[in-house]
Design an enzyme around this catalytic site. Structure first.
Site, PDB file in Angstrom:
ATOM      1  N   ASP A 135       9.699 -20.050   5.606  1.00  0.00           N
ATOM      2  CA  ASP A 135       9.398 -18.906   6.612  1.00  0.00           C
ATOM      3  C   ASP A 135      10.366 -18.292   7.097  1.00  0.00           C
ATOM      4  O   ASP A 135      11.277 -18.268   8.164  1.00  0.00           O
ATOM      5  CB  ASP A 135       9.099 -20.088   7.934  1.00  0.00           C
ATOM      6  CG  ASP A 135       9.836 -21.052   8.197  1.00  0.00           C
ATOM      7  OD1 ASP A 135      10.846 -21.330   7.421  1.00  0.00           O
ATOM      8  OD2 ASP A 135       9.614 -21.904   9.161  1.00  0.00           O
ATOM      9  N   GLU A 136      11.232 -17.708   6.070  1.00  0.00           N
ATOM     10  CA  GLU A 136      12.344 -16.500   6.321  1.00  0.00           C
ATOM     11  C   GLU A 136      11.761 -15.223   5.641  1.00  0.00           C
ATOM     12  O   GLU A 136      11.065 -14.477   6.018  1.00  0.00           O
ATOM     13  CB  GLU A 136      13.770 -17.031   6.009  1.00  0.00           C
ATOM     14  CG  GLU A 136      14.028 -18.133   7.151  1.00  0.00           C
ATOM     15  CD  GLU A 136      15.544 -18.389   7.031  1.00  0.00           C
ATOM     16  OE1 GLU A 136      16.210 -17.269   7.236  1.00  0.00           O
ATOM     17  OE2 GLU A 136      15.929 -19.366   6.875  1.00  0.00           O
ATOM     18  N   GLU A 152      20.410 -21.608  -3.022  1.00  0.00           N
ATOM     19  CA  GLU A 152      20.990 -21.401  -1.797  1.00  0.00           C
ATOM     20  C   GLU A 152      22.043 -22.165  -1.677  1.00  0.00           C
ATOM     21  O   GLU A 152      23.172 -21.663  -1.169  1.00  0.00           O
ATOM     22  CB  GLU A 152      19.904 -21.564  -0.746  1.00  0.00           C
ATOM     23  CG  GLU A 152      20.389 -21.506   0.710  1.00  0.00           C
ATOM     24  CD  GLU A 152      19.607 -21.345   1.778  1.00  0.00           C
ATOM     25  OE1 GLU A 152      18.539 -22.055   1.655  1.00  0.00           O
ATOM     26  OE2 GLU A 152      19.717 -20.708   2.986  1.00  0.00           O
ATOM     27  N   HIS A 180      17.943 -17.901  -4.015  1.00  0.00           N
ATOM     28  CA  HIS A 180      18.947 -17.219  -3.192  1.00  0.00           C
ATOM     29  C   HIS A 180      19.736 -16.652  -4.227  1.00  0.00           C
ATOM     30  O   HIS A 180      20.454 -17.194  -4.794  1.00  0.00           O
ATOM     31  CB  HIS A 180      19.813 -18.271  -2.391  1.00  0.00           C
ATOM     32  CG  HIS A 180      19.201 -18.292  -0.945  1.00  0.00           C
ATOM     33  ND1 HIS A 180      18.059 -18.489  -0.343  1.00  0.00           N
ATOM     34  CD2 HIS A 180      19.834 -17.660   0.065  1.00  0.00           C
ATOM     35  CE1 HIS A 180      17.941 -18.604   0.813  1.00  0.00           C
ATOM     36  NE2 HIS A 180      19.016 -17.921   1.516  1.00  0.00           N
TER      37      HIS A 180
END
Ligand code: BGC
Length: 924
Positions: free
Chosen positions: A499-500, A781, A802
């Site tokens: 949720d980003e 990430e 990421h």
């Protein structure tokens, strides 16, 4: 005049657009760039000839302008006409060139490139912004909305051209006569909607039926980024508005020059569509039973009678016009598209009895189903995740994002095909629930043959490739490429799965120089930098942590606080794009943004007044591996030291930019500020003998690469100290987002390239190769997003896609394979491989603005330990119009040399450096 056999001008393009044909631009003096094919070795352009037409030259149209110019320039050549490009004006251009003094022998003409002005003034939009007329609940996702309009073309005339100008507050997909317009995904893309809204321009001539055929334009509109949920912890809806809206203007031009315009207004009708909800995080739900056949017309032009039960079409509501503060802008780059499909690798039955399909690659996009047969009303669901944990879908890292697509069958006997239109997911695995029972006697339910993954991202041109004799390092590079693909989706984002999916500025600031070596992302990032500036204008010059700023309502991130590294994007990213292109206009366009950021940085009010205010919260060397999982900012390097190192760097770059732009006063001012800040940095953080207050890889790495040492003696001592720290750390990584792009480069500059190699080859956690040995197909990430026992890192912020830590790919290109640009825009290059570690070969290829440049090296011969004498073979490709300095590696005795365009091979005796393998130091 003769022709150079087989030599031609190729890849003629305008500005930073990827396609040779750009429909709709707001650049009124678009510059031209081209490359060459088939030119002889040593070819350097001496001059060029350029022709401009107002119709395709093949149609026999006369040339309206011709130039012959003596110039080497083949990139970003000035707009040839005295008048700027007007709204709707289209021009066609072709170019040829010569390399001899007299211009006697010319290349063949290029293909035609064309560009067409968009709607440059607001008054040219005669269409009205419309929305559905019904109540739109604010707090829950709503179905897609369908808008439609029937029309006929003038029977007495024939249609010469048709353009659809269209945008939405939300995301849209247009259809004319049941055929999808264009191949965009999630158009119009994500911008700072209250300042800049992008529109698209499509050529729709082929879609139209001649009179008396009935034409229908239908547009689906969903919430998208505009009013769908964004942000973590449940996020927020309605960030830019409370409901979707549509603005569309179809302009039909007849042979006699007259026009008809069909613009959105209250005569359009609206209905809810079969996509019952379409959310970026939670996924898309489609009920095929609700589809409205013929809503967007028919391919044969027959009048469509809409089914009785869809009589709930209501006239659209006309909204207020856009305020003047919202710029309507044409596309600045290629859009998001469906780029590739990936077939399933394997079907897994989990121990809890779930069916999971493995696509073998962590990717971004969605699942497409084809010819699925089952009973009407059966619901099939697809839950997406990046990894498995304990053999089941690892959903925890997705936090409040369901990533769930659902398709409810209509029950067609011939099978049903579907793909979501308004969502995307980051996934490698998909759990399939509710798949229909086998129809055939063989018991095969057809799952694997009926689904495929569709990879979506901004349609960037791949320009950089790397490979070497270590398959793990080659895979690492490929993983960086996949993470860039997954996160360059309309804007540069942090991650594509949880949720980003936001435009975190720090991630891009650290990755931009690498990004420009992998894909031509200049046009896309230029658009996004305009959004960075748009946000700065709202926040006193400070770029927010995410752009567009979707976290304004967040209690912690809501106030836009200045944060180093993240906000430094305003300086670092334009500079990276300038380095990639040599385009000074990029610096000119972004100069105000750069300066606004620099002057808004809160400085120390007492001593060291050129440095950051000490009390200011910083994200520092985010995700340093020693930071606890739940506190990624608490790494081993003082966060203010990191901030100050970047402050000096940004000041120097702003001073350099001011000098390039001839802003002499500014150049002097920022040069002096940079020098003062650097001196204070030395006082604050570096001991007289060269030790740093943070005894960490990042502190030394940044200070070495940014050249922050007051004296050469301090720098020399620090270089040794960095080598010592890395050896004592057994070559494991000790850097987070801020230090990672620089650590290997710092070791190379410090005279310890073998230690950089030892870090690159390392497979223990944390290292670049650790994820690769764990089966990663993207960059993670965290260094340990997956722990060695296969469990997911307990930190609630754990993505497997990421790009930030993948910034090391730049080192692979520039040092390992040895190819780098030495003037902004690649007009001169240096080939200087650093041969080391366990590699026996490496190669890199880059499609530069002048064409392909390449460097490859390989070692041959038998090796007997460190003293082995062997042969080194180097192959270098220099593009036309470019010169290259070749610096032969340590271990060979050749003098460096300068060569011109063409392919060059060198072979020489070579003795490997004696300092491999490097020994780790035992910790006390
Ligand atoms: C994002 C990062 C970002 C960071 C900064 C994270 O949630 O995924 O990439 O830069 O927050 O706070």
């Amino acid at each position: 005049m003769s022709a150079i056999p087989s030599a031609r001008v190729v890849d003629l393009r305008f500005e930073h657009y990827a396609s040779p044909h750009q429909l709709g631009t707001h650049v009124q003096r678009p510059r031209l760039s081209w490359k060459f094919a088939g030119t002889p070795d040593g070819f350097v352009q001496h001059g060029y000839e350029l022709e401009v037409y107002d119709q395709p030259p093949a149609a026999g149209a006369p040339c309206i302008h011709r130039d012959e110019v003596i110039s080497e320039q083949s990139t970003l050549v000035p707009w040839p006409l005295s008048q700027p490009l007007q709204s709707r004006q289209r021009v066609f251009v072709r170019v040829r060139a010569w390399g001899d003094q007299g211009g006697q022998s010319r290349t063949a003409w290029s293909n035609i490139a064309s560009i067409e002005g968009g709607l440059l003034q607001r008054k040219l939009w005669t269409a009205h912004r419309i929305s559905s007329p019904w109540e739109y609940p604010k707090d829950s996702p709503q179905p897609e909305e369908l808008f439609r309009k029937e029309f006929r073309t003038d029977a007495a005339k024939s249609v010469a051209s048709a353009r659809l100008y269209i945008t939405a507050q939300g995301v849209y997909q247009a259809e004319i006569n049941a055929t999808t317009v264009g191949d965009h995904v999630l158009a119009p893309g994500w911008t700072v909607y209250d300042r800049r809204l992008r529109y698209q321009c499509f050529d729709v001539l082929e879609h139209l039926h001649k009179s008396p055929g009935t034409n229908v334009i239908g547009v689906r509109v969903a919430e998208g980024w505009f009013c769908g949920r964004l942000g973590w912890g449940g996020g927020f809806r309605n960030l830019w508005g409370e409901r979707p809206a549509l603005l569309a203007q179809l302009e039909i031009t007849y042979d006699d020059g007259t026009t008809d315009t069909i613009g959105t207004d209250s005569s359009w009708t609206a209905s809810r569509g079969p996509t019952v909800s379409a959310e970026l995080y939670d996924g898309e739900k489609y009920d095929a039973r609700l589809a409205i056949p013929g809503w967007s017309g028919s391919p044969d032009g027959k009048a469509v009678v809409l089914p009785q039960d869809s009589s709930n079409w209501e006239n659209a509501a006309v909204c207020k016009p856009f305020p003047d503060s919202v710029l309507l802008i044409a596309e600045e780059a290629e859009p998001v598209r469906r780029i590739a499909t990936v077939r399933p690798l394997e079907r897994i039955l989990t121990s809890s009895g779930k069916t999971v399909v493995d696509f073998g690659q962590n990717l971004v996009g969605y699942i497409r189903i084809k010819k699925v047969r089952g009973r009407g009303g059966l619901k099939i669901s697809f839950t997406h995740a990046e990894v498995l944990e304990d053999g089941e879908l690892g959903h925890r890292p997705l936090r409040v994002a369901a990533n769930l697509d659902e398709y409810t069958l209509r029950g067609d006997v011939d099978g049903e095909s579907w793909e979501p239109k308004f969502t995307f997911h980051g996934f490698r695995y998909v759990q399939v629930d509710g798949w229909p029972e086998p129809v055939e006697d063989d018991g095969n339910d057809g799952l694997l043959s009926s689904i495929e993954a569709v990879v979506c991202h901004t349609d960037l041109r791949r320009i950089g490739n790397f490979g070497c004799s270590d398959p793990l390092l080659s895979r690492l590079h490929e993983n960086v490429v996949w993470s860039m693909r997954g996160n360059f989706l309309s804007i540069p984002t942090d991650c594509p799965q949880r949720d980003e999916r936001l435009g975190w500025t720090g991630d891009l600031a650290m990755f931009a120089p690498t990004a420009t070596l992998l894909y031509d992302c200049v046009g896309m990032l230029l658009g996004w930098l305009k959004d960075v500036f748009a946000e700065q204008c709202k926040h006193g010059g400070v770029p927010p942590l995410v752009v567009p700023n979707a976290v304004t309502n967040d209690p912690m991130f809501g106030h836009v606080l200045p944060a180093a590294v993240w906000a430094d994007v305003a300086v670092l990213a334009p500079w990276a794009l300038y380095q990639a292109t040599g385009d000074v206009e990029i610096l000119r366009d972004q100069y105000q943004s750069m300066v606004d950021w620099i002057v808004s940085i809160p400085r120390n009010s007492s001593r060291n007044c050129h440095l950051w205010d000490l009390s200011h919260p910083q994200l520092g060397d985010w995700l340093d591996p020693t930071a606890p999982p739940d506190n990624p900012a608490a790494g081993q390097t003082d966060a203010v030291l990191v901030a100050d190192a970047f402050l000096v760097r940004s000041l120097e770059l702003v001073a350099a930019t001011a000098a390039i732009l001839n802003h002499e006063d500014d150049a002097l001012k920022y040069k002096a500020e940079a020098a003062a800040a650097k001196a204070e940095f030395g006082l604050e953080y570096i001991s007289p003998t060269g030790r740093m207050v943070s005894d960490s890889q990042t502190a030394y790495g940044l200070a070495i690469v940014f050249d922050l040492f007051p004296s050469p003696e301090q720098k020399a001592r620090a270089s040794e100290r960095l080598a010592w720290i890395v050896r004592r750390n057994a070559f494991k990584i000790g850097t987070g987002f801020a230090g990672t792009p620089f650590i290997c480069e710092a070791l190379a500059l410090a005279g310890h390239p073998q230690i950089a190699y030892a870090m690159l080859h390392n497979k223990s956690c944390p290292s670049w190769l650790y994820p690769v040995t764990m089966g990663a197909t993207t960059v993670w990430e965290r260094w340990d997003s997956m722990l060695p026992d296969g469990s997911i890192n307990p930190g609630e912020m754990t993505s497997f896609n990421h790009y930030a830590l993948g910034a090391v790919a730049k080192f692979l290109h520039e040092r390992v394979a040895g190819l780098q640009s030495t003037t902004p825009g690649w007009k001169t290059i240096r080939v200087a491989p650093v041969i080391g570690g366990e590699l026996t070969e490496a190669r890199v290829e880059i499609e530069t603005p002048f064409g392909k440049a390449a460097s490859a090296w390989s070692l041959a011969g038998t090796e007997t330990g460190n003293d082995a004498a062997t042969m080194l073979l180097m192959e270098v490709v220099v593009p036309p119009n470019v010169s290259a300095e070749i610096v032969f590696p340590e271990g060979s005795v050749k003098e460096s040399t300068v060569v011109g365009p063409g392919k060059h091979t060198f072979s020489m005796a070579f003795s490997r450096r004696k300092d491999w393998p490097v020994e780790a130091l035992r910790p006390f």
